[in-house]
Design a protein around this motif. Structure first.
Motif, short mmCIF file in Angstrom:
data_model
loop_
_atom_site.label_atom_id
_atom_site.label_comp_id
_atom_site.label_asym_id
_atom_site.label_seq_id
_atom_site.Cartn_x
_atom_site.Cartn_y
_atom_site.Cartn_z
N LEU A 113 -51.55 15.95 41.77
CA LEU A 113 -52.31 16.59 40.70
C LEU A 113 -53.80 16.56 41.02
O LEU A 113 -54.52 17.51 40.73
CB LEU A 113 -52.06 15.90 39.35
CG LEU A 113 -50.62 15.93 38.84
CD1 LEU A 113 -50.54 15.26 37.47
CD2 LEU A 113 -50.07 17.34 38.78
N ARG A 114 -54.28 15.48 41.60
CA ARG A 114 -55.69 15.37 41.94
C ARG A 114 -55.89 14.80 43.34
O ARG A 114 -56.75 15.25 44.06
CB ARG A 114 -56.42 14.50 40.93
CG ARG A 114 -57.90 14.39 41.24
CD ARG A 114 -58.73 13.91 40.11
NE ARG A 114 -58.69 14.88 39.03
CZ ARG A 114 -59.08 14.61 37.80
NH1 ARG A 114 -59.52 13.42 37.48
NH2 ARG A 114 -59.03 15.54 36.87
N GLY A 115 -55.17 13.79 43.71
CA GLY A 115 -55.34 13.15 45.02
C GLY A 115 -54.57 11.85 45.05
O GLY A 115 -53.78 11.56 44.16
N VAL A 116 -54.81 11.06 46.08
CA VAL A 116 -54.17 9.75 46.22
C VAL A 116 -55.20 8.69 45.87
O VAL A 116 -56.30 8.68 46.41
CB VAL A 116 -53.63 9.54 47.65
CG1 VAL A 116 -53.03 8.16 47.79
CG2 VAL A 116 -52.60 10.61 47.99
N ALA A 117 -54.81 7.81 44.95
CA ALA A 117 -55.72 6.76 44.48
C ALA A 117 -55.37 5.43 45.13
O ALA A 117 -54.23 5.21 45.54
CB ALA A 117 -55.62 6.63 42.96
N ASN A 118 -56.36 4.55 45.21
CA ASN A 118 -56.15 3.19 45.69
C ASN A 118 -56.36 2.28 44.49
O ASN A 118 -57.46 2.22 43.93
CB ASN A 118 -57.14 2.86 46.80
CG ASN A 118 -56.94 1.47 47.35
OD1 ASN A 118 -56.81 0.50 46.60
ND2 ASN A 118 -56.95 1.36 48.66
N TYR A 119 -55.30 1.57 44.10
CA TYR A 119 -55.39 0.65 42.97
C TYR A 119 -55.61 -0.77 43.50
O TYR A 119 -54.68 -1.41 43.98
CB TYR A 119 -54.14 0.72 42.11
CG TYR A 119 -54.12 -0.33 41.00
CD1 TYR A 119 -55.01 -0.25 39.93
CD2 TYR A 119 -53.25 -1.40 41.06
CE1 TYR A 119 -55.01 -1.20 38.93
CE2 TYR A 119 -53.24 -2.37 40.06
CZ TYR A 119 -54.12 -2.26 39.01
OH TYR A 119 -54.13 -3.22 38.03
N LYS A 124 -51.40 2.42 46.99
CA LYS A 124 -51.87 3.79 47.07
C LYS A 124 -50.86 4.57 46.24
O LYS A 124 -49.66 4.42 46.43
CB LYS A 124 -51.86 4.30 48.52
CG LYS A 124 -53.00 3.77 49.33
CD LYS A 124 -53.03 4.17 50.79
CE LYS A 124 -52.41 5.44 51.21
NZ LYS A 124 -52.48 5.69 52.67
N LEU A 125 -51.36 5.39 45.30
CA LEU A 125 -50.42 6.09 44.43
C LEU A 125 -50.96 7.44 43.99
O LEU A 125 -52.16 7.69 44.03
CB LEU A 125 -50.05 5.25 43.22
CG LEU A 125 -51.21 4.78 42.33
CD1 LEU A 125 -51.25 5.60 41.06
CD2 LEU A 125 -51.03 3.32 42.01
N THR A 126 -50.04 8.29 43.60
CA THR A 126 -50.39 9.62 43.12
C THR A 126 -49.31 10.15 42.20
O THR A 126 -48.16 9.70 42.25
CB THR A 126 -50.60 10.60 44.29
OG1 THR A 126 -51.18 11.79 43.79
CG2 THR A 126 -49.30 10.90 45.02
N GLN A 143 -50.10 -4.47 49.70
CA GLN A 143 -50.01 -5.93 49.88
C GLN A 143 -48.60 -6.36 49.53
O GLN A 143 -48.02 -5.88 48.56
CB GLN A 143 -51.01 -6.64 48.99
CG GLN A 143 -52.44 -6.28 49.29
CD GLN A 143 -53.41 -7.01 48.39
OE1 GLN A 143 -53.06 -7.96 47.72
NE2 GLN A 143 -54.66 -6.58 48.37
N HIS A 144 -48.07 -7.27 50.29
CA HIS A 144 -46.70 -7.72 50.04
C HIS A 144 -46.70 -9.19 49.63
O HIS A 144 -47.63 -9.94 49.94
CB HIS A 144 -45.85 -7.53 51.31
CG HIS A 144 -45.82 -6.09 51.74
ND1 HIS A 144 -45.05 -5.15 51.11
CD2 HIS A 144 -46.50 -5.43 52.71
CE1 HIS A 144 -45.24 -3.98 51.69
NE2 HIS A 144 -46.12 -4.12 52.66
N ALA A 145 -45.66 -9.59 48.96
CA ALA A 145 -45.53 -10.97 48.46
C ALA A 145 -45.55 -11.99 49.58
O ALA A 145 -45.88 -13.15 49.38
CB ALA A 145 -44.26 -11.12 47.64
N ASP A 146 -45.21 -11.56 50.81
CA ASP A 146 -45.15 -12.50 51.92
C ASP A 146 -46.50 -12.69 52.61
O ASP A 146 -46.55 -13.12 53.75
CB ASP A 146 -44.09 -12.06 52.93
CG ASP A 146 -44.35 -10.64 53.47
OD1 ASP A 146 -43.51 -10.15 54.22
OD2 ASP A 146 -45.39 -10.02 53.14
N ARG A 147 -47.60 -12.40 51.91
CA ARG A 147 -48.93 -12.52 52.50
C ARG A 147 -49.22 -13.93 52.90
O ARG A 147 -48.97 -14.89 52.29
CB ARG A 147 -50.04 -12.12 51.53
CG ARG A 147 -49.87 -10.81 50.91
CD ARG A 147 -50.90 -10.64 49.84
NE ARG A 147 -50.10 -10.58 48.62
CZ ARG A 147 -50.54 -10.31 47.44
NH1 ARG A 147 -51.78 -10.14 47.25
NH2 ARG A 147 -49.78 -10.23 46.42
#
Length: 147
Positions: A113-119, A124-126, A143-147
């Motif tokens: 709809l507008r672009g890809v956002a970084n939360y 990264k979501l859209t 980021q994953h839980a196994d960081r």
């Protein structure tokens, strides 16, 4: 009482085009049928209900969509749902590569709809408008839980 979400049902304009979109994204068709008769009239609450249906699921088997194209009564066109409208909102999918998923969506004429956002460097979501105006959210976990 035990409860679990079984599927999300979505009425679509073109069942085959919608199946193609979601299977290209990675969902699998697990069932297809054409349904009608007294039992569907009763279950759905719509006299003369006659529809083609398909059940799709994510590869892990946890998320399922039931898509249906009405043959009778005819489908009623509505304006596409806006992100801030009350009611059924969107279908969201976690993807491992949002850029690849967006290439698949674009091959079906579906774009953000507008672009890809970084939360907060977590996702990264859209949102994009899929077949029949369906709002689809794609999210890639950064980021994953196994960081």
């Amino acid at each position: 009482m035990a409860i679990r979400l079984d599927n999300v049902g979505i009425a679509v304009r073109d069942l085959e085009a919608t199946i193609s979109f979601f299977t290209d994204l990675g969902l699998e068709v697990v069932g297809r049928d054409t349904v009608n008769g007294e039992w569907t009239d009763t279950a759905v609450g719509l006299d003369g209900n006659h529809a083609k249906i398909a059940l799709l699921q994510t590869p892990d088997g946890h998320g399922r969509l039931e898509l249906f194209e009405y043959l009778h009564p005819g489908a009623i066109e509505t304006d596409p749902t806006l992100p801030n409208e009350i009611g059924m909102h969107r279908v969201a999918f976690a993807v491992d590569d949002i850029d690849a998923a967006l290439e698949v969506a674009a091959s079906h004429g579906c774009y953000p709809l507008r672009g890809v956002a970084n939360y907060q460097d977590v996702y990264k979501l859209t949102y994009l408008r899929g077949p029949s105006g369906i709002l689809v959210m794609l999210a890639e976990e950064l980021q994953h839980a196994d960081r």
